[in-house]
Design a protein around this motif. Structure first.
Motif, mmCIF file in Angstrom:
data_model
loop_
_atom_site.group_PDB
_atom_site.id
_atom_site.type_symbol
_atom_site.label_atom_id
_atom_site.label_comp_id
_atom_site.label_asym_id
_atom_site.label_seq_id
_atom_site.Cartn_x
_atom_site.Cartn_y
_atom_site.Cartn_z
ATOM 1 N N MET A 172 40.526 45.472 20.618
ATOM 2 C CA MET A 172 41.482 46.068 19.590
ATOM 3 C C MET A 172 40.754 47.219 19.148
ATOM 4 S SD MET A 172 42.542 45.001 16.294
ATOM 5 C CE MET A 172 44.399 43.558 16.517
ATOM 6 N N SER A 173 41.997 48.141 19.547
ATOM 7 C CA SER A 173 41.383 49.317 19.309
ATOM 8 C C SER A 173 41.674 50.247 17.691
ATOM 9 C CB SER A 173 42.324 50.760 19.802
ATOM 10 O OG SER A 173 43.337 50.899 19.102
ATOM 11 N N VAL A 174 40.464 50.406 17.365
ATOM 12 C CA VAL A 174 40.298 51.592 15.836
ATOM 13 C C VAL A 174 41.874 51.375 15.545
ATOM 14 C CG1 VAL A 174 39.160 52.630 14.602
ATOM 15 C CG2 VAL A 174 38.413 51.875 16.270
ATOM 16 N N SER A 175 42.271 52.356 15.962
ATOM 17 C CA SER A 175 43.503 52.637 15.742
ATOM 18 C C SER A 175 44.927 51.788 15.319
ATOM 19 C CB SER A 175 44.861 53.619 15.822
ATOM 20 O OG SER A 175 44.751 53.550 17.734
ATOM 21 N N GLU A 176 44.584 50.513 15.912
ATOM 22 C CA GLU A 176 44.966 49.137 16.174
ATOM 23 C C GLU A 176 45.236 48.750 14.919
ATOM 24 O OE1 GLU A 176 45.190 48.117 20.193
ATOM 25 O OE2 GLU A 176 46.964 48.477 20.634
ATOM 26 N N GLU A 177 43.654 48.316 14.521
ATOM 27 C CA GLU A 177 43.075 48.128 13.111
ATOM 28 C C GLU A 177 43.441 48.430 11.982
ATOM 29 O OE1 GLU A 177 38.413 46.521 12.418
ATOM 30 O OE2 GLU A 177 39.082 46.734 14.073
ATOM 31 N N TYR A 178 43.324 49.858 11.653
ATOM 32 C CA TYR A 178 43.634 50.746 10.527
ATOM 33 C C TYR A 178 45.251 51.566 11.094
ATOM 34 C CZ TYR A 178 39.491 49.033 9.279
ATOM 35 O OH TYR A 178 37.838 48.828 9.534
ATOM 36 N N PRO A 179 46.215 50.896 11.731
ATOM 37 C CA PRO A 179 47.374 52.084 11.847
ATOM 38 C C PRO A 179 47.685 52.379 10.600
ATOM 39 C CG PRO A 179 48.127 49.009 11.721
ATOM 40 C CD PRO A 179 46.534 49.163 11.306
ATOM 41 N N GLN A 180 47.514 51.979 9.246
ATOM 42 C CA GLN A 180 48.108 52.714 8.412
ATOM 43 C C GLN A 180 47.013 53.717 7.746
ATOM 44 O OE1 GLN A 180 51.447 51.974 7.383
ATOM 45 N NE2 GLN A 180 51.626 50.391 9.197
ATOM 46 N N HIS A 181 46.189 53.340 8.141
ATOM 47 C CA HIS A 181 45.439 54.273 7.257
ATOM 48 C C HIS A 181 46.038 55.487 7.504
ATOM 49 C CE1 HIS A 181 41.341 56.613 6.296
ATOM 50 N NE2 HIS A 181 41.457 55.082 5.249
ATOM 51 N N LEU A 216 49.642 75.347 6.689
ATOM 52 C CA LEU A 216 50.849 74.274 6.461
ATOM 53 C C LEU A 216 50.553 72.671 7.613
ATOM 54 C CD1 LEU A 216 53.765 73.366 6.430
ATOM 55 C CD2 LEU A 216 54.159 74.516 9.821
ATOM 56 N N LYS A 217 49.586 72.524 8.144
ATOM 57 C CA LYS A 217 49.486 71.264 8.066
ATOM 58 C C LYS A 217 48.320 70.949 7.724
ATOM 59 C CE LYS A 217 51.958 71.313 12.440
ATOM 60 N NZ LYS A 217 52.719 70.356 12.566
ATOM 61 N N MET A 218 48.066 71.402 6.898
ATOM 62 C CA MET A 218 46.457 71.067 5.904
ATOM 63 C C MET A 218 47.798 70.785 4.706
ATOM 64 S SD MET A 218 44.240 70.021 3.732
ATOM 65 C CE MET A 218 42.882 70.960 4.684
ATOM 66 N N SER A 219 48.919 71.282 4.219
ATOM 67 C CA SER A 219 49.805 71.649 2.990
ATOM 68 C C SER A 219 50.201 69.510 3.242
ATOM 69 C CB SER A 219 50.457 72.064 3.080
ATOM 70 O OG SER A 219 51.881 72.081 3.603
ATOM 71 N N LEU A 220 50.357 69.451 4.578
ATOM 72 C CA LEU A 220 51.675 67.928 5.071
ATOM 73 C C LEU A 220 50.071 67.334 4.903
ATOM 74 C CD1 LEU A 220 53.486 69.720 7.529
ATOM 75 C CD2 LEU A 220 54.323 69.434 5.259
ATOM 76 N N VAL A 274 43.658 58.807 7.904
ATOM 77 C CA VAL A 274 43.099 59.259 9.030
ATOM 78 C C VAL A 274 43.947 59.502 10.188
ATOM 79 C CG1 VAL A 274 41.389 58.816 10.712
ATOM 80 C CG2 VAL A 274 41.205 58.882 7.978
ATOM 81 N N TYR A 275 44.946 58.063 10.716
ATOM 82 C CA TYR A 275 45.960 57.527 11.835
ATOM 83 C C TYR A 275 46.788 58.355 11.971
ATOM 84 C CZ TYR A 275 41.290 55.347 13.103
ATOM 85 O OH TYR A 275 40.392 54.834 13.288
ATOM 86 N N ASP A 276 47.210 59.125 10.506
ATOM 87 C CA ASP A 276 48.937 59.329 10.296
ATOM 88 C C ASP A 276 49.239 60.574 11.392
ATOM 89 O OD1 ASP A 276 51.302 59.545 8.110
ATOM 90 O OD2 ASP A 276 50.834 62.105 8.123
ATOM 91 N N LYS A 277 50.439 61.321 11.897
ATOM 92 C CA LYS A 277 50.798 61.959 11.961
ATOM 93 C C LYS A 277 50.531 63.026 12.102
ATOM 94 C CE LYS A 277 55.081 64.528 14.516
ATOM 95 N NZ LYS A 277 55.294 65.178 13.523
ATOM 96 N N ASN A 278 50.787 63.293 10.833
ATOM 97 C CA ASN A 278 50.380 65.112 10.108
ATOM 98 C C ASN A 278 48.981 65.425 9.932
ATOM 99 O OD1 ASN A 278 52.781 65.679 9.373
ATOM 100 N ND2 ASN A 278 52.755 64.347 7.790
ATOM 101 N N VAL A 323 43.701 67.718 12.608
ATOM 102 C CA VAL A 323 42.961 68.371 12.944
ATOM 103 C C VAL A 323 43.311 68.195 14.601
ATOM 104 C CG1 VAL A 323 40.608 66.867 13.910
ATOM 105 C CG2 VAL A 323 41.859 66.298 12.008
ATOM 106 N N THR A 324 44.295 68.606 15.057
ATOM 107 C CA THR A 324 44.483 69.376 16.619
ATOM 108 C C THR A 324 44.290 70.917 16.488
ATOM 109 O OG1 THR A 324 45.607 67.580 17.277
ATOM 110 C CG2 THR A 324 46.022 69.772 18.269
ATOM 111 N N VAL A 325 45.032 71.303 15.323
ATOM 112 C CA VAL A 325 45.356 72.447 15.188
ATOM 113 C C VAL A 325 43.681 73.098 14.634
ATOM 114 C CG1 VAL A 325 46.600 74.484 13.976
ATOM 115 C CG2 VAL A 325 47.946 72.798 14.835
#
Length: 197
Positions: free
Chosen positions: A1-10, A55-59, A12-16, A21-23
């Motif tokens: 099980m991956s970390v993102s599957e183990e903590y899907p609601q955290h 913008l991304k920080m504010s979201l 840190v793994y939110d789309k925003n 982090v990408t930007v």
């Protein structure tokens, strides 16, 4: 099980969060590799990255409280100065501007001289430290690095980004002369090297 599957609601793994982090990573990569770039090209790109970062920080979603994980710093004084000098060399005579949104302004009747290169290096330092900690893939460290970055944004680097953007806007949309040519961007002379500090 991956970390993102183990903590899907955290958060840190939110789309925003992932988008922020990408930007942030794109911004850091850009300023690390900007040596030899023409002023207009550099300022044009930065003028797009700064508002996107803001913008991304504010979201960002509401983050959990600190887990008291120990965060590392990844930008040394030498690396900070190398980034600042690279930017200063590109921006040249347009680096300095008068700013009224500085802490020192409270005690001064005249505007304070500020520098685009310092503003951008300040933003870089905060983002690069956050990314370095985020890459640990340790959930607590990732969480705390985002909280720390968010707090620093509210208290410091968010204003630095806006101040730089204001000065950059003035340069881009006034009649000042700028260099438009680019040297070979693969020439790494003056580039920041994080692995041989």
């Amino acid at each position: 099980m991956s970390v993102s599957e183990e903590y899907p609601q955290h958060p840190v793994y939110d789309k925003n969060t992932i988008e922020f982090v990408t930007v942030a990573a794109e911004y850091c990569s850009f300023v690390e590799q900007c040596a030899g770039m023409g002023e207009r090209t550099f300022l044009d790109k930065i003028s797009k990255l700064l508002p996107l970062l803001y913008l991304k920080m504010s979201l960002l979603p509401e983050l959990d409280t600190y887990s008291l994980s120990e965060l590392n710093t990844y930008v040394s004084e030498r690396q900070y100065e190398a980034v600042r000098q690279q930017i200063q060399k590109i921006v040249g005579a347009h680096d300095e501007y008068l700013d009224v949104f500085m802490e020192d302004m409270r005690y001064s009747e005249t505007p304070i001289v500020a520098r685009v290169s310092e503003n951008l290096a300040d933003v870089y330092q905060q983002l690069r430290d956050m990314i370095g900690n985020f890459q640990s893939a340790d959930l607590a460290i990732m969480n705390d690095s985002l909280i720390s970055c968010q707090e620093e944004f509210q208290g410091y680097w968010g204003q630095s980004a806006l101040n730089a953007l204001k000065a950059i806007h003035n340069i881009l949309y006034s009649d000042v002369e700028m260099s438009e040519s680019e040297d070979d961007l693969n020439d790494d002379e003056g580039m920041v090297d994080f692995f041989n500090d």
